[in-house]
Design an enzyme around this catalytic site. Structure first.
Site, PDB file in Angstrom:
ATOM      1  N   GLU A 231       0.875  -0.866   0.014  1.00  0.00           N
ATOM      2  CA  GLU A 231       0.100  -0.165  -0.079  1.00  0.00           C
ATOM      3  C   GLU A 231       1.014   1.289  -0.047  1.00  0.00           C
ATOM      4  O   GLU A 231       1.654   1.423   0.929  1.00  0.00           O
ATOM      5  CB  GLU A 231      -0.982  -0.003   1.229  1.00  0.00           C
ATOM      6  CG  GLU A 231      -2.066   0.765   0.855  1.00  0.00           C
ATOM      7  CD  GLU A 231      -2.205   2.124   1.616  1.00  0.00           C
ATOM      8  OE1 GLU A 231      -1.641   3.162   1.344  1.00  0.00           O
ATOM      9  OE2 GLU A 231      -2.490   2.023   2.781  1.00  0.00           O
ATOM     10  N   CYS A 265      -2.147   8.860   3.415  1.00  0.00           N
ATOM     11  CA  CYS A 265      -2.108   8.352   1.953  1.00  0.00           C
ATOM     12  C   CYS A 265      -3.580   8.391   1.317  1.00  0.00           C
ATOM     13  O   CYS A 265      -3.401   8.842   0.101  1.00  0.00           O
ATOM     14  CB  CYS A 265      -1.688   6.713   2.029  1.00  0.00           C
ATOM     15  SG  CYS A 265      -0.126   6.384   2.425  1.00  0.00           S
TER      16      CYS A 265
END
Length: 455
Positions: A231, A265
């Site tokens: 990720e 993020c």
């Protein structure tokens, strides 16, 4: 000579912890503990493992204040956000304690001329995790709870500036009675990661971090024929259509971009705004951003703390200056004092701008205008990243249509993008691969084993 890692309070720059690098002997002991305890842990029933996580949730809630304080001191998160993060971790423990067995229930698959055929989901073994500093507890619990409930054990290599949080998490697991070796934090650098990935006893690696780190770890894992989950970075688009509720959209945009001092993020980093409502929407978000109080993250009146490290603040400052040189207009903010970076809003950001093309990991929002839905989709997809996106409109059919055309792992409509234990999260393109959370997430940490029994 052993290497020492220092943890600095980003607001005061005071040293709050020093941690000595684990020796090769210590790493070997941890690997042996992990290997020797994994089979016994996997043999425990789901109910037995669930009790451990229910007790861990209780521990987190009882020690919430001290754990949140440590998080704030190590990486600058304001105290209310840190308290909320601990509570979210406790909720993750309860969710998988209640649902892991059902999520991993063996699937019966009818086939011709067999007594039985089906699939069971077996643990992989030792999971090496490389985690970031921006959510020092949640990022760990996000992977560790489903991985361990599936019968795996784990070694955690956390970011060096939050090694204190890593050790606090390890203490929490031990305090509630998890067996030795099931969850272990390692104080180590990149060289140790390379050795661990190469070790035959490690079954897979999961990483949340930068694109550069992900590429390196993926290549290393691939060279040893090991599964990896990545990720990575994100440059999420927030698309505002003319019929959107602009008050709600503006509040959501600022919340998404400025939460955790912009170090998220899945934050909305590129505001794509229809030309007809651009002026009104800009005024609304400008007013909200200017109302954010920045300062001591332990002060109850503070709405935004510092960035986690000085190099991060300096990097964001360089991106800002380059964007201005490329033609962007500074509407507010832009000043840096140490790790403190003012909430910043840029207008007239072109698709060629550094803050459009690169990830900006801090409190900097960029406005780009579009004239049509087709252009909005094109702009949203004009990124090498593909974590998530948000669409604001009152026409839900239109939102669904646009959402299907976006090159991302998640689309949120009239809501702030967030992680949820019940929903899978992960990216496409340079944002990585694999999924965490939900049924998809727990099965990432399993081997799907086929059983075929002929009559």
């Amino acid at each position: 000579m052993p290497k020492f890692f220092k943890s600095l309070n980003p607001y005061t720059q005071e040293i709050i912890g020093e941690y000595m690098e684990a020796s090769d002997v210590e790493l070997e002991v941890k690997l042996e503990w992990a290997q020797s305890n994994q089979r016994d842990w996997a043999k425990r029933s789901f109910a037995e493992r669930a009790i451990c996580f229910e007790q861990l949730a209780q521990y987190l809630r009882e020690h919430k204040a001290e754990l949140a304080l440590l998080m704030t001191q190590e990486m600058g998160k304001i105290l209310p956000e840190a308290l909320g993060e601990i509570e979210k971790c406790a909720g993750q423990c309860i969710h998988y304690a209640q649902h892991a067995e059902a999520l991993l229930h063996a699937d019966d698959i009818p086939t011709d001329a067999t007594t039985y055929s089906g699939v069971s989901y077996e643990p992989i073994g030792i999971i090496l995790a490389i985690m970031p500093w921006n959510f020092p507890f949640w990022q760990v619990f996000r992977y560790a709870v489903p991985a361990l409930m599936a019968g795996n054990v784990t070694l955690l290599k956390h970011a060096p500036n939050v090694f204190g949080c890593a050790l606090a998490i390890e203490r929490a697991f031990r305090a509630v009675g998890f067996p030795e070796g099931v969850f272990q934090a390692i104080i180590a650098d990149v060289d140790a990661v390379h050795r661990l990935v190469a070790d035959d006893r490690v079954g897979m690696v999961t990483l949340t971090g930068s694109e550069r780190a992900g590429a390196s770890v993926a290549a290393l894992a691939g060279s040893h024929i090991k599964k990896s989950i990545l990720e990575l970075g994100g440059s999420d688009a927030l698309i505002v259509l003319p019929d959107a509720d602009l008050d709600k959209a503006a509040a959501a945009a600022v919340q998404s971009r400025m939460m955790n001092a912009g170090q998220v993020c899945i934050a909305a980093k590129r505001f794509l705004v229809h030309q007809d409502i651009k002026a009104v929407f800009t005024d609304k978000i400008l007013s909200l951003i200017q109302g954010l109080t920045q300062g001591d993250p332990l002060d109850s009146s503070t709405k935004m703390g510092p960035l986690a490290r000085i190099d991060l603040a300096e990097g964001l400052e360089r991106q800002l200056h380059k964007a201005l040189a490329q033609g962007a207009t500074l509407l507010c903010g832009g000043k840096r004092d140490g790790c403190n970076f003012e909430p910043t809003l840029l207008d007239n950001v072109s698709p060629d701008s550094v803050v459009f093309k690169e990830e900006t990991f801090g409190p900097l929002a960029a406005i780009t205008t579009f004239a049509s839905e087709e252009e909005a989709i094109q702009l949203a997809n004009a990124s090498r990243y593909g974590l998530s996106a948000a669409i604001w409109t009152q026409d839900l059919d239109k939102a669904k249509s646009i959402g299907r055309q976006l090159e991302v792992g998640s689309v949120f409509v009239n809501a702030v993008v967030r992680s949820d234990s019940r929903l899978p999260i992960g990216g496409v393109k340079r944002s990585g691969y694999g999924r965490e959370l939900s049924e998809a997430g727990i099965k990432e940490f399993c081997v799907a084993k086929t059983h075929y029994i002929n009559s």
